[in-house]
Design a protein around this motif. Structure first.
Motif, mmCIF file in Angstrom:
data_model
loop_
_atom_site.group_PDB
_atom_site.id
_atom_site.type_symbol
_atom_site.label_atom_id
_atom_site.label_comp_id
_atom_site.label_asym_id
_atom_site.label_seq_id
_atom_site.Cartn_x
_atom_site.Cartn_y
_atom_site.Cartn_z
ATOM 1 N N LEU A 311 38.209 37.995 39.665
ATOM 2 C CA LEU A 311 39.260 38.988 39.922
ATOM 3 C C LEU A 311 39.911 39.470 38.626
ATOM 4 C CD1 LEU A 311 40.990 37.482 43.083
ATOM 5 C CD2 LEU A 311 39.680 39.610 42.947
ATOM 6 N N LEU A 312 40.040 38.575 37.648
ATOM 7 C CA LEU A 312 40.631 38.970 36.372
ATOM 8 C C LEU A 312 39.785 40.054 35.698
ATOM 9 C CD1 LEU A 312 42.986 38.214 34.408
ATOM 10 C CD2 LEU A 312 41.339 36.739 33.235
ATOM 11 N N VAL A 313 38.463 39.854 35.685
ATOM 12 C CA VAL A 313 37.558 40.842 35.089
ATOM 13 C C VAL A 313 37.505 42.109 35.938
ATOM 14 C CG1 VAL A 313 35.172 41.300 34.422
ATOM 15 C CG2 VAL A 313 36.178 39.060 33.955
ATOM 16 N N ALA A 314 37.412 41.928 37.248
ATOM 17 C CA ALA A 314 37.361 43.088 38.138
ATOM 18 C C ALA A 314 38.641 43.915 38.029
ATOM 19 C CB ALA A 314 37.157 42.634 39.580
ATOM 20 N N GLY A 315 39.781 43.232 37.870
ATOM 21 C CA GLY A 315 41.037 43.953 37.718
ATOM 22 C C GLY A 315 41.076 44.770 36.437
ATOM 23 N N ALA A 316 40.544 44.215 35.350
ATOM 24 C CA ALA A 316 40.511 44.942 34.089
ATOM 25 C C ALA A 316 39.610 46.172 34.193
ATOM 26 C CB ALA A 316 40.032 44.026 32.963
ATOM 27 N N VAL A 317 38.458 46.009 34.844
ATOM 28 C CA VAL A 317 37.543 47.139 35.034
ATOM 29 C C VAL A 317 38.174 48.192 35.939
ATOM 30 C CG1 VAL A 317 35.300 47.835 35.953
ATOM 31 C CG2 VAL A 317 35.500 45.722 34.630
#
Length: 338
Positions: A311-317
């Motif tokens: 979720l952290l990476v998906a949120g940044a994207v």
């Protein structure tokens, strides 16, 4: 040097060409000079911070931290006074130098018109960026119920630290470093890109004084580590400043950046390492969280941690892809990036 005109008609043609070149085609000078915009921005920054060190009630010491209720109350009064002074001076400059009406000034300061839709889209954008921390705090740490009932919010705002961090700080700082400083740079002829990457440096500089306060309250911490801490704080405050300046220019709405600032203060810095619910040493985010049972047994497995980092990476994207769509507004300031 061009030859003298041979007839009256040639003379008029030459005069018309001179007008086209030197007057009609010449750009109008900026309503506020770049030097004046920079000096006023520096003045606002100094006036905001300096009162903290002029009185024993606000000045930090080994026996009085910035989190003491008496210190917070005194600093709130100081910030209120400095903000009123800065607002009055900015309105005076905008009216006298740029000859703007009251409606135009309110529009340029991002105060009017009010756009709840723009504010909601901005908060959605920030929530996408913090998808991982929202998952950890709300689901893993079980705070979602308190968020829904509002109990956590009420308890937070009842404290002086919460009032400072989520009300006074965001409101006063966004008024000074976005609503006042950015319009001055707009009228000084700075491009949107220059404003986005230049004005937040004043915001970052305003937080450097925390190094002095930290040294007073943590005298045993090595100077090198204290400097690194101050540099890190300057970096992330400037990064937030870049985002806030971008949002302010794109939406022309100071309320959006105030809410985003308060939200980011509430969330704290995201976790970039370690297992969710486990805080090695001093916690990065809001304190007082643990996923351990009384016996010390962990109640969350590695799947929860994997979900957090996904979720952290998906949120940044998602933040990257939605940055322009969710900040699109009909109230954008002149020259806003497209």
């Amino acid at each position: 040097m061009p030859p003298p005109p041979k007839s009256w008609r040639d003379g008029f043609i030459a005069l018309e060409a001179m007008y086209e070149k030197h007057f009609k085609g010449a750009p109008n000078p900026p309503a506020v000079s770049p030097t004046a915009a920079a000096l006023l921005s520096l003045f606002f920054t100094v006036v905001y911070v300096l009162p903290f060190y002029l009185s024993s009630a606000t000045r930090p010491s080994p026996h009085l931290t910035r989190d003491a209720p008496s210190s917070i109350r005194a600093r709130v009064r100081a910030v209120t006074s400095s903000s009123i002074l800065s607002i009055g001076l900015t309105v005076f400059v905008l009216h006298r130098s740029a000859h703007l009406s009251a409606a135009d000034i309110l529009r340029l300061l991002g105060v009017w018109p009010v756009s709840p839709v723009d504010s909601a889209k901005t908060i959605l954008l920030v929530a996408i960026l913090f998808a991982g921390p929202l998952f950890e705090n709300g689901i893993v740490d079980g705070e979602l119920k308190d968020w829904v009932t509002g109990r956590d919010v009420i308890q937070t705002f009842r404290s002086w630290i919460g009032y400072r961090n989520y009300v006074v700080g965001p409101v006063s700082e966004e008024l000074i470093w976005r609503a006042l400083i950015i319009p001055l740079h707009v009228l000084a002829g700075f491009s949107a890109k220059q404003i986005i990457f230049l004005t937040p440096l004043y915001f970052g500089i305003a937080h450097v004084h925390h190094l002095y306060e930290f040294r007073l309250t943590h005298p045993r911490t090595p100077l090198f580590l204290a400097l690194l801490r101050s540099l890190f704080q300057f970096t992330y405050t400037s990064l937030f400043g870049f985002f806030a300046a971008f949002v302010f220019i794109r939406t022309g709405n100071v309320y959006s950046v105030i809410l985003a600032h308060s939200f980011c203060n509430w969330m704290g810095l995201p976790r970039f390492y370690g297992r969710v619910g486990v805080q090695p040493g001093e916690p990065i985010g809001p304190p007082g969280k643990s996923d351990e049972q009384p016996g010390g047994e962990q109640i969350h497995g590695p799947v929860w941690t994997l979900g957090y980092y996904v979720l952290l990476v998906a949120g940044a994207v998602g933040f990257y892809w939605q940055l322009f769509p969710l900040t699109d507004s009909s109230h954008a300031l002149p020259g806003a990036p497209k």
